[in-house]
Motif scaffolding. Structure first.
Motif, PDB file in Angstrom:
ATOM      1  N   ALA A 134     -14.114   2.476  -5.403  1.00 29.98           N
ATOM      2  CA  ALA A 134     -14.696   1.313  -4.852  1.00 29.98           C
ATOM      3  C   ALA A 134     -13.890  -0.112  -4.918  1.00 29.98           C
ATOM      4  O   ALA A 134     -13.588  -0.922  -4.341  1.00 29.98           O
ATOM      5  CB  ALA A 134     -15.943   1.346  -5.046  1.00 29.98           C
ATOM      6  N   TRP A 182      -8.178  -4.825  -2.999  1.00 28.16           N
ATOM      7  CA  TRP A 182      -7.184  -5.162  -1.977  1.00 28.16           C
ATOM      8  C   TRP A 182      -7.713  -6.090  -0.991  1.00 28.16           C
ATOM      9  O   TRP A 182      -7.022  -6.905  -0.330  1.00 28.16           O
ATOM     10  CB  TRP A 182      -6.683  -3.872  -1.416  1.00 28.16           C
ATOM     11  CG  TRP A 182      -5.747  -3.045  -2.351  1.00 28.16           C
ATOM     12  CD1 TRP A 182      -6.083  -2.434  -3.347  1.00 28.16           C
ATOM     13  CD2 TRP A 182      -4.335  -2.990  -2.014  1.00 28.16           C
ATOM     14  NE1 TRP A 182      -5.057  -1.898  -3.856  1.00 28.16           N
ATOM     15  CE2 TRP A 182      -3.745  -2.178  -3.038  1.00 28.16           C
ATOM     16  CE3 TRP A 182      -3.418  -3.269  -0.950  1.00 28.16           C
ATOM     17  CZ2 TRP A 182      -2.442  -1.861  -3.410  1.00 28.16           C
ATOM     18  CZ3 TRP A 182      -2.115  -2.937  -1.184  1.00 28.16           C
ATOM     19  CH2 TRP A 182      -1.767  -1.969  -2.380  1.00 28.16           C
ATOM     20  N   GLU A 183      -8.921  -5.986  -0.514  1.00 26.99           N
ATOM     21  CA  GLU A 183      -9.879  -7.015   0.348  1.00 26.99           C
ATOM     22  C   GLU A 183      -9.673  -8.459  -0.210  1.00 26.99           C
ATOM     23  O   GLU A 183      -9.550  -9.189   0.275  1.00 26.99           O
ATOM     24  CB  GLU A 183     -11.130  -6.365   0.738  1.00 26.99           C
ATOM     25  CG  GLU A 183     -11.101  -5.071   1.668  1.00 26.99           C
ATOM     26  CD  GLU A 183     -12.363  -4.434   1.736  1.00 26.99           C
ATOM     27  OE1 GLU A 183     -12.330  -3.349   2.571  1.00 26.99           O
ATOM     28  OE2 GLU A 183     -13.408  -4.991   1.368  1.00 26.99           O
ATOM     29  N   GLU A 208     -10.958  -0.288  -6.227  1.00 24.25           N
ATOM     30  CA  GLU A 208      -9.481  -0.724  -5.539  1.00 24.25           C
ATOM     31  C   GLU A 208      -9.621  -0.952  -4.018  1.00 24.25           C
ATOM     32  O   GLU A 208      -9.030  -1.870  -3.687  1.00 24.25           O
ATOM     33  CB  GLU A 208      -8.859   0.824  -5.555  1.00 24.25           C
ATOM     34  CG  GLU A 208      -7.415   0.835  -5.035  1.00 24.25           C
ATOM     35  CD  GLU A 208      -6.484   1.891  -5.526  1.00 24.25           C
ATOM     36  OE1 GLU A 208      -6.293   1.702  -6.881  1.00 24.25           O
ATOM     37  OE2 GLU A 208      -5.987   2.463  -4.836  1.00 24.25           O
ATOM     38  N   THR A 209     -10.689  -0.552  -3.379  1.00 20.67           N
ATOM     39  CA  THR A 209     -10.507  -1.102  -1.822  1.00 20.67           C
ATOM     40  C   THR A 209     -11.194  -2.514  -1.847  1.00 20.67           C
ATOM     41  O   THR A 209     -10.503  -3.207  -1.273  1.00 20.67           O
ATOM     42  CB  THR A 209     -11.950   0.198  -1.298  1.00 20.67           C
ATOM     43  OG1 THR A 209     -11.389   1.283  -1.283  1.00 20.67           O
ATOM     44  CG2 THR A 209     -12.040  -0.378   0.227  1.00 20.67           C
ATOM     45  N   ARG A 210     -12.183  -2.746  -2.671  1.00 16.34           N
ATOM     46  CA  ARG A 210     -12.797  -4.214  -2.690  1.00 16.34           C
ATOM     47  C   ARG A 210     -11.683  -4.910  -3.346  1.00 16.34           C
ATOM     48  O   ARG A 210     -11.452  -6.143  -2.562  1.00 16.34           O
ATOM     49  CB  ARG A 210     -13.876  -4.026  -3.653  1.00 16.34           C
ATOM     50  CG  ARG A 210     -14.624  -5.580  -3.728  1.00 16.34           C
ATOM     51  CD  ARG A 210     -15.621  -5.444  -4.495  1.00 16.34           C
ATOM     52  NE  ARG A 210     -15.623  -4.825  -6.163  1.00 16.34           N
ATOM     53  CZ  ARG A 210     -16.067  -4.025  -6.734  1.00 16.34           C
ATOM     54  NH1 ARG A 210     -16.796  -3.213  -5.878  1.00 16.34           N
ATOM     55  NH2 ARG A 210     -15.562  -3.601  -7.783  1.00 16.34           N
ATOM     56  N   LYS A 222       0.872  -1.340   0.149  1.00 18.54           N
ATOM     57  CA  LYS A 222       0.013   0.024   0.008  1.00 18.54           C
ATOM     58  C   LYS A 222       0.890   1.293  -0.072  1.00 18.54           C
ATOM     59  O   LYS A 222       0.664   2.318  -0.542  1.00 18.54           O
ATOM     60  CB  LYS A 222      -0.676  -0.089   1.304  1.00 18.54           C
ATOM     61  CG  LYS A 222      -1.818   1.050   1.285  1.00 18.54           C
ATOM     62  CD  LYS A 222      -2.904   1.203   0.136  1.00 18.54           C
ATOM     63  CE  LYS A 222      -4.033   2.209   0.270  1.00 18.54           C
ATOM     64  NZ  LYS A 222      -3.314   3.575   0.178  1.00 18.54           N
TER      65      LYS A 222
END
Ligand code: PCA
Length: 319
Positions: A253, A259-260, A255-257, A111
């Motif tokens: 959204a 990485w998870e 990008e966040t999803r 990150k």
């Protein structure tokens, strides 16, 4: 009645004049979490724009082969596409730092590295009329072989699957023989004896049913490389403001999803390798020492060839 029909068809025409259909080439198969994340990204945009922007995904290199996707977006053969970020390291080493062994090995490091890379590569891509939308990492890369690898010497002479220049350099320094193979062709390359070992994520190991052709996996967690989705800037600028906003929001959204999803797969896909009969073993201290020494050599080579942009990414990451 006649009026109603005319009115209805006029409506259809006016909608059609505004609606956009985009073809989006991606390199990896439909079972890959990156592809699934992008599919959700397209759905989000379709919903948010009421169908004004409809993105069709062409996965597994089916529309353009992986090495041609970036050029196709640049030349506006397609408006948008996904590719493996470090493939661009032949243009500038700033793109490739995520594929250097033992620079960033955890999600936190990855990150931090992406935060350092993003402004620099945004500028580099802008020079080519491209705009990054989002970037998502693969789980940390591990070692797939037949039999356990105790030291780097055991890699000597192995036909080694590579997916970019850094991995090719790595294999060469280890005394192995690198062969460039796209992810979709991994099973075939092992089946025909073209390669006999590889470094990739547990996700790609499972997606290519690695248990059919190797016996051992070691989570050496040597680097955390990323995919990136880019859009042609001129095409994006031509969209209505609301549609642009829908794309940007869906990208954030995604990008966040992504990485998870990646972090979840690091564990679940390693477990799946074991469930399917692969022996998962921790690397010995001696193996890690040897791998880190290769990483050191590679980083020195990288620095010797790095542009000012690339060095600025490394400096920002180290601070
Ligand atoms: N899978 C892709 C890139 C990195 C990864 O984990 C591949 O093996 O080609």
């Amino acid at each position: 009645m006649k009026h109603a029909i005319l009115f209805a068809s006029a409506l259809t025409v006016s909608t059609a004049a505004h609606a956009e259909s985009w073809d989006m080439p991606t390199p990896y198969g439909d079972t890959t979490f990156h592809t699934q994340n992008i599919s959700q990204f397209a759905d989000d945009i379709r919903t948010a724009t009421d169908g004004e922007l409809d993105i069709t995904i062409h996965s597994a290199g089916s529309l353009f082969p992986h090495p041609e996707i970036k050029g196709a977006v640049r030349n506006r053969q397609v408006p948008i596409g996904e590719f493996f970020l470090s493939l661009l390291s032949n243009e500038d080493l700033a793109y490739g730092l995520d594929s250097q062994p033992f620079v960033a090995t955890s999600y936190d490091d990855a990150k931090k590295l992406w935060d350092a890379q993003r402004p620099v590569i945004t500028e580099l891509l802008a020079e080519q009329g491209l705009m990054p939308l989002f970037s998502v990492p693969w789980p940390a890369q591990g070692l797939y072989t037949n039999g356990e690898i105790a030291t780097v010497d055991d890699l000597n002479g192995l036909r080694f699957r590579a997916y970019n220049a850094a991995l090719e350099e790595f294999a060469t320094i280890a005394g192995a023989a690198p062969v460039q193979i796209e992810a979709s062709n991994i099973p075939q390359a092992f089946a025909t004896g073209q390669v006999e070992a590889m470094i990739t994520s547990p996700s790609t190991g499972v997606n290519s049913t690695a248990w059919d052709f190797v016996s051992h996996y070691s989570p050496i967690n040597a680097w955390v490389p990323k995919n990136i989705v880019v859009v042609n800037k001129r095409v994006f600028d031509g969209l209505d403001a609301e549609v642009q906003a829908a794309v940007t929001e869906a990208a954030a959204a995604a990008e966040t999803r992504g990485w998870e999803m990646s972090a979840a797969e690091a564990d679940s896909k390693t477990a799946e390798l074991a469930e399917n009969g692969i022996t998962v073993y921790e690397p010995s201290a001696e193996l890690i020492d040897g791998l880190q020494a290769i990483g050191q050599t590679m980083l020195e080579n990288w620095k010797a060839n790095a542009s000012d942009s690339a060095i600025s990414v490394l400096d920002a990451y180290n601070n």
